[in-house]
Write an enzyme that holds these catalytic residues in place. Sequence first.
Site, PDB file in Angstrom:
ATOM      1  N   TYR A   1      14.426  31.978   2.314  1.00 31.97           N
ATOM      2  CA  TYR A   1      13.155  32.673   2.769  1.00 31.97           C
ATOM      3  C   TYR A   1      13.203  32.928   4.198  1.00 31.97           C
ATOM      4  O   TYR A   1      13.658  32.317   4.910  1.00 31.97           O
ATOM      5  CB  TYR A   1      11.911  31.815   2.497  1.00 31.97           C
TER       6      TYR A   1
ATOM      7  N   LYS B   1       0.863  -1.188  -0.248  1.00 33.07           N
ATOM      8  CA  LYS B   1      -0.076   0.214   0.104  1.00 33.07           C
ATOM      9  C   LYS B   1       0.871   1.263   0.074  1.00 33.07           C
ATOM     10  O   LYS B   1       2.092   1.109   0.354  1.00 33.07           O
ATOM     11  CB  LYS B   1      -0.753  -0.144   1.322  1.00 33.07           C
TER      12      LYS B   1
HETATM   13  C1  PLP Z   1      -0.376  -1.289   7.171  1.00 33.48           C
HETATM   14  C2  PLP Z   1      -0.917  -2.622   7.802  1.00 33.48           C
HETATM   15  C3  PLP Z   1      -0.279  -3.492   8.131  1.00 33.48           C
HETATM   16  C4  PLP Z   1       1.392  -3.645   8.099  1.00 33.48           C
HETATM   17  O1  PLP Z   1       1.841  -2.805   9.087  1.00 33.48           O
HETATM   18  P1  PLP Z   1       3.374  -2.799   9.443  1.00 33.48           P
HETATM   19  O2  PLP Z   1       3.659  -2.225  10.659  1.00 33.48           O
HETATM   20  O3  PLP Z   1       3.962  -1.896   8.132  1.00 33.48           O
HETATM   21  O4  PLP Z   1       4.048  -4.020   9.254  1.00 33.48           O
HETATM   22  C5  PLP Z   1      -0.927  -4.731   8.483  1.00 33.48           C
HETATM   23  N1  PLP Z   1      -2.093  -4.803   8.439  1.00 33.48           N
HETATM   24  C6  PLP Z   1      -2.938  -3.763   8.044  1.00 33.48           C
HETATM   25  C7  PLP Z   1      -4.306  -3.966   8.277  1.00 33.48           C
HETATM   26  C8  PLP Z   1      -2.400  -2.554   8.014  1.00 33.48           C
HETATM   27  O5  PLP Z   1      -3.184  -1.458   7.629  1.00 33.48           O
END
Ligand code: PLP
Length: 390
Positions: free
Chosen positions: A282, A39
Amino acid sequence: MSRDNPLIWVEISKSALERNFQTFREIVGSEVELAPMVKSNAYGHGLELCAQVFCETGADYLAVNSVFEAEKIRAMGDKGKIYIAGYTPLDELQKVIELDCEFVVFNLETLEKLGKLEKSPPAPLYERGEKVKIHLKVETGTNRQGVQIGDIPKFLEKIKSLPNVELVGVAMHFADIEDTTNHDFAKQQLAEFEKIKAEIEQAGFQNLKFHAANSAATLLWDSTHFAICRTGIANYGMWPSDETFVSLAEERKKKIVLQPALTWKTKIAQIKKIQADESVGYGRAFTAEADMTIAILPVGYYDGFSRAYAEKGSVLIAGKRAKILGRVCMNILMVDVSDIPEAKLEDEVVLLGKSGDEEITAEEMAEWGGTINYEVTTRIRENILRKIVV
Ligand SMILES: *Cc1c(COP(=O)(O)O)cnc(C)c1O
């Protein structure tokens, strides 16, 4: 993977991604499925590029947050299992079915809508004679997405009544596993999940895949692994937190090494000398105390290099640290190269990663910006080129 600015790019180490994935495989064994999370543009590492590496390395699923991410994976020609962990809007359910994805459900409205969908649109799963595969997200104390425990029977009844829907998994998510070395709450959530598991199985649902573990849980305890581990950050070689690192030393005998996969680079756009008492940028936020040499870099907060990094931050040029001078602009950044006389126009600059013996980690940048490593890498603007290196 469109490329818009040839002066900024990200290099992703294939061997680091592979090694981190293998580390998880060694921890979970061959029976537990691994669903690396890609993701948010693979935590900023490049969705397509990382998806491909994880598939080749033996990922059982690719996990995403949203339908559009699943669409990108399918557009690569990938036919493997995809799990959508975020909310799928009602009017995208048909699309998810056509994309042949499994997805998480935590609203009765979703089930109602699934029941009303056309039964035989041209979708691969109908051609295989299969049903729509859903996972139920249950609430164990995170109070994020998830069905309240008391409502689970109602959901199970509804699912049973839908001839085109199959419950294949049940998921939970930990609230407090990486932010602390006290794991009482995580253990309480795990116990709650075990109870829910027993009840759902008693209700006649067999062979469901239960899953709970993120990176921290997967690293820390085998008891969280169940059928699938949804591992995110550690696949990219970053620790979920210092606390996870500390806890792990206590929980497991074996030392676990993660290898950061990302190097973020740019090139010097100008070098010039300024005199004592001249200011830089700036708000005239920096004033030179003595004559100095500064380098102008063509990267700024638009690209994900936060304004918040300015005060404490530096970049690497020729294996040396060059301090940020004044404020970070939208597209430009000024650094001190007085002690790096060899620096010249279009020399490579490392914003995140290694240069010679020096290294700037995502954790260090997070500290500059008052945030976490997750945010540092996911903020690297999506259209910046990601290229794979060994
Ligand atoms: C992002 C996410 C993960 C992974 O989490 P990490 O801490 O990056 O390993 C697992 N489960 C769900 C539902 C998530 O949203």
